[in-house]
Design an enzyme around this catalytic site. Sequence first.
Site, mmCIF file in Angstrom:
data_model
loop_
_atom_site.group_PDB
_atom_site.id
_atom_site.type_symbol
_atom_site.label_atom_id
_atom_site.label_comp_id
_atom_site.label_asym_id
_atom_site.label_seq_id
_atom_site.Cartn_x
_atom_site.Cartn_y
_atom_site.Cartn_z
ATOM 1 N N PRO A 70 38.199 46.595 54.952
ATOM 2 C CA PRO A 70 38.028 47.875 54.248
ATOM 3 C C PRO A 70 38.896 47.975 53.003
ATOM 4 O O PRO A 70 38.721 48.896 52.202
ATOM 5 C CB PRO A 70 38.455 48.919 55.299
ATOM 6 C CG PRO A 70 39.382 48.182 56.219
ATOM 7 C CD PRO A 70 38.979 46.735 56.196
ATOM 8 N N ASP A 129 37.406 36.474 48.663
ATOM 9 C CA ASP A 129 37.705 35.092 49.037
ATOM 10 C C ASP A 129 38.786 35.030 50.121
ATOM 11 O O ASP A 129 38.780 34.124 50.959
ATOM 12 C CB ASP A 129 38.167 34.304 47.806
ATOM 13 C CG ASP A 129 37.042 34.163 46.794
ATOM 14 O OD1 ASP A 129 35.874 34.280 47.188
ATOM 15 O OD2 ASP A 129 37.340 33.958 45.600
ATOM 16 N N GLY A 130 39.704 36.005 50.110
ATOM 17 C CA GLY A 130 40.770 36.035 51.120
ATOM 18 C C GLY A 130 40.185 36.287 52.501
ATOM 19 O O GLY A 130 40.600 35.681 53.497
ATOM 20 N N THR A 173 37.454 38.711 43.255
ATOM 21 C CA THR A 173 36.889 37.617 42.461
ATOM 22 C C THR A 173 35.542 37.180 43.044
ATOM 23 O O THR A 173 34.597 36.933 42.317
ATOM 24 C CB THR A 173 37.850 36.400 42.449
ATOM 25 O OG1 THR A 173 39.165 36.859 42.157
ATOM 26 C CG2 THR A 173 37.431 35.378 41.415
ATOM 27 N N ARG A 242 44.035 43.721 38.510
ATOM 28 C CA ARG A 242 45.369 43.102 38.568
ATOM 29 C C ARG A 242 45.348 41.686 37.996
ATOM 30 O O ARG A 242 46.318 41.223 37.425
ATOM 31 C CB ARG A 242 45.905 43.096 40.008
ATOM 32 C CG ARG A 242 45.154 42.181 40.978
ATOM 33 C CD ARG A 242 45.593 42.448 42.425
ATOM 34 N NE ARG A 242 45.014 41.555 43.404
ATOM 35 C CZ ARG A 242 43.807 41.696 43.938
ATOM 36 N NH1 ARG A 242 43.041 42.698 43.560
ATOM 37 N NH2 ARG A 242 43.370 40.842 44.854
HETATM 38 C C1 LIG Z 1 42.083 34.348 27.971
HETATM 39 C C2 LIG Z 1 40.804 34.024 28.660
HETATM 40 C C3 LIG Z 1 41.090 33.624 30.065
HETATM 41 C C4 LIG Z 1 39.831 33.176 30.756
HETATM 42 C C5 LIG Z 1 40.196 32.440 32.013
HETATM 43 C C6 LIG Z 1 38.971 32.141 32.749
HETATM 44 C C7 LIG Z 1 39.215 31.200 33.885
HETATM 45 C C8 LIG Z 1 38.864 31.875 35.140
HETATM 46 C C9 LIG Z 1 38.657 30.900 36.262
HETATM 47 C C10 LIG Z 1 38.863 31.641 37.519
HETATM 48 C C11 LIG Z 1 38.740 30.757 38.708
HETATM 49 C C12 LIG Z 1 38.921 31.595 39.920
HETATM 50 C C13 LIG Z 1 38.889 30.782 41.148
HETATM 51 C C14 LIG Z 1 38.897 31.707 42.345
HETATM 52 C C15 LIG Z 1 39.975 32.182 42.864
HETATM 53 C C16 LIG Z 1 39.900 33.176 43.992
HETATM 54 O O1 LIG Z 1 39.842 32.505 45.221
HETATM 55 C C17 LIG Z 1 41.149 34.031 43.963
HETATM 56 C C18 LIG Z 1 41.099 35.092 45.080
HETATM 57 O O2 LIG Z 1 39.953 35.871 44.998
HETATM 58 P P1 LIG Z 1 39.818 37.282 45.773
HETATM 59 O O3 LIG Z 1 40.258 37.080 47.186
HETATM 60 O O4 LIG Z 1 38.366 37.666 45.697
HETATM 61 O O5 LIG Z 1 40.718 38.214 45.069
HETATM 62 N N1 LIG Z 1 41.251 34.687 42.684
HETATM 63 C C19 LIG Z 1 42.194 34.372 41.798
HETATM 64 O O6 LIG Z 1 43.059 33.580 42.062
HETATM 65 C C20 LIG Z 1 42.150 35.101 40.457
HETATM 66 C C21 LIG Z 1 42.322 34.150 39.310
HETATM 67 C C22 LIG Z 1 42.241 34.926 38.021
HETATM 68 C C23 LIG Z 1 42.621 34.085 36.862
HETATM 69 C C24 LIG Z 1 42.682 34.860 35.588
HETATM 70 N N1 LIG Z 2 42.495 45.703 57.338
HETATM 71 C C1 LIG Z 2 43.222 44.989 56.491
HETATM 72 N N2 LIG Z 2 44.353 45.501 55.957
HETATM 73 C C2 LIG Z 2 45.088 44.801 55.059
HETATM 74 N N3 LIG Z 2 44.770 43.546 54.637
HETATM 75 C C3 LIG Z 2 43.651 42.992 55.134
HETATM 76 C C4 LIG Z 2 42.824 43.673 56.080
HETATM 77 N N4 LIG Z 2 41.774 42.868 56.391
HETATM 78 C C5 LIG Z 2 41.948 41.726 55.678
HETATM 79 N N5 LIG Z 2 43.068 41.802 54.927
HETATM 80 C C6 LIG Z 2 43.620 40.811 53.970
HETATM 81 O O1 LIG Z 2 43.346 41.289 52.660
HETATM 82 C C7 LIG Z 2 43.481 40.214 51.734
HETATM 83 C C8 LIG Z 2 42.498 40.335 50.599
HETATM 84 O O2 LIG Z 2 41.228 40.390 51.100
HETATM 85 P P1 LIG Z 2 39.918 40.117 50.259
HETATM 86 O O3 LIG Z 2 38.803 40.611 51.106
HETATM 87 O O4 LIG Z 2 39.880 38.735 49.817
HETATM 88 O O5 LIG Z 2 40.050 41.089 49.007
HETATM 89 P P2 LIG Z 2 40.413 40.762 47.484
HETATM 90 O O6 LIG Z 2 39.282 39.968 46.938
HETATM 91 O O7 LIG Z 2 40.506 42.101 46.841
HETATM 92 O O8 LIG Z 2 41.698 39.996 47.460
HETATM 93 C C9 LIG Z 2 43.274 38.954 52.548
HETATM 94 O O9 LIG Z 2 44.488 38.251 52.507
HETATM 95 C C10 LIG Z 2 42.995 39.443 53.965
HETATM 96 O O10 LIG Z 2 43.650 38.610 54.893
#
Ligand SMILES: CCCCCCCCCCCCC/C=C/[C@@H](O)[C@H](COP(=O)(O)O)NC(=O)CCCCC
Ligand SMILES: Nc1ncnc2c1ncn2[C@@H]1O[C@H](COP(=O)(O)OP(=O)(O)O)[C@@H](O)[C@H]1O
Length: 479
Positions: A70, A129-130, A173, A242
């Site tokens: 959530p 992705d988390g 992401t 962020r």
């Molecule tokens: C100045 C122009 C900059 C353009 C940079 C573009 C390159 C972006 C490539 C991003 C690759 C991301 C790979 C995925 C990472 C995700 O697993 C990770 C977690 O995602 P989520 O759990 O959904 O939040 N995301 C990141 O680590 C964010 C990377 C952002 C980099 C700017």
């Molecule tokens: N109920 C919860 N409360 C807090 N954190 C959680 C909960 N369920 C999952 N998470 C954790 O939240 C983090 C981010 O989750 P994710 O779904 O990837 O969102 P985001 O893409 O915004 O980072 C993961 O590390 C996951 O383990």
Amino acid sequence: FVKPLYPVTPSRPPSTVSYVERARQHRWQCSDVTFHCSEGALRQQWIQTIREQLTALTSRPKHLLVYINPHGGKQQGECIYEQKVAPLFACASISTDVIVTEHANHARDHLKTEAELKKYDGVVCVGGDGMFSEIVHGLVSRTQRENGVDQNSPEEKLVPCSLRIGIIPAGSTDCICYATVGINDPVTSALHVIVGDSQPMDVCSVHHNNTFLRYSSSLLGYGFYGDVLADSERKRWMGPARYNFSGFKTFLTHHHYEGAVSFLPATDILGTPRDKTRCRAGCFICQHDGQLYSGDSPEESKTAPDVSDREYEMGWGVVRGKFLAINAASMSCACPRSPKGLSPAAHLADGTTDLILVRKCSRFNFLRHLLRHTSKDDQFDMTFVEVHRVRRFRFTPRHWQNDSELDLRENGKQLFSQICRDHPACSCSPAYSSWNCDGEILPHAAIEVGVHCQLIKLFTRGIEEQPLFEDLANPPCAL
Ligand SMILES: CCCCCCCCCCCCC/C=C/[C@@H](O)[C@H](COP(=O)(O)O)NC(=O)CCCCC
Ligand SMILES: Nc1ncnc2c1ncn2[C@@H]1O[C@H](COP(=O)(O)OP(=O)(O)O)[C@@H](O)[C@H]1O
Ligand SMILES: [Ca+2]
């Protein structure tokens, strides 16, 4: 799915068939077609035949276990599931057990120990992705435990998971969804689950000193992406924005890290990271687990990676130096920020990862490199960037000795790097970065990574080639 509509003309009610239709840019949608039949018996025969045909499709899931984070992304996970996904699952007669997670690692631990997995045809995660990473850890660890495999041994061959995983994108992401479907759209992903698609995927295991640390299925990034993540975790309240803030800040700090990367090049394979071809639905290379195949194959992919100018130790290439970023992309890592991804020619299921080394260079050149991720220009065609397709790699930071050094680092140097991270104008560079492992921070800098070919399966088919003319797309498919 066929549903009789009552009452229109009670003696001759119409029947509605819901079906999947391709829309633009990899989006799928659900449409209805209504049939009228004057003869009740014939109408009943139609319904019966369609139902029998659908039941005969054994690849379609009937019972799913769903986990919803959530708090992922814009905190819309529950709402996305209830409004967009649950009605489709109900329409397709899929029964679900839904768990809204209450804390981090809730889904992982439930899958590892408690969940009655025999009851289900698949697991669905609603989040980013988390959250996907939690599901992978739960399923992979459980499968290894049940098969007596020791995860702590880096050389151990892991047993593939039998349950498929569906991803409903509701994170920040959502790279794994985007890179396997071509779009981050909850309805499209739900429809791929319903029609029972299946796509194998590689998973990397990460070890330190013969101790298992984590699995990774998309990006392992040290330096730039590790620092972006570490900074962004303190700004979760900003939501997905962020990453923009921390990305800009990390770019300005321009820290480099010294160390040695050793890697086992994948020389016996089809494909290189510089190929023009892309991993798409039904990928030829992934169908052969990336192995060199004697039959006809894409000509451009037959060349082995160029590692001739590298130091060699027992077949391993070694690169030492100062790096702005060390990235391992097991898949393209395409996402809305970079639609072609970190390694555009990487494959989902070839048993390799693309190791991208970005050496210390000027801020201007690093910006050029980053900007190329968002354009048609080749981000690898720069003198300070090299890329290798590998099966295993190790990273050892300079001055790294053993775990007692980790304690020193955690007590002292972490503080130092924290101070530097919070003061981008400071010219000193911290000694260590951290690894970004599919969006989770790893506490160790020295790691050993191995790729496990096709360890998991997703409810997707890979990115479909776009038809030359959208209206010539394949025929529809009934729910
Ligand atoms: C100045 C122009 C900059 C353009 C940079 C573009 C390159 C972006 C490539 C991003 C690759 C991301 C790979 C995925 C990472 C995700 O697993 C990770 C977690 O995602 P989520 O759990 O959904 O939040 N995301 C990141 O680590 C964010 C990377 C952002 C980099 C700017
Ligand atoms: N109920 C919860 N409360 C807090 N954190 C959680 C909960 N369920 C999952 N998470 C954790 O939240 C983090 C981010 O989750 P994710 O779904 O990837 O969102 P985001 O893409 O915004 O980072 C993961 O590390 C996951 O383990
Ligand atoms: Ca791969």
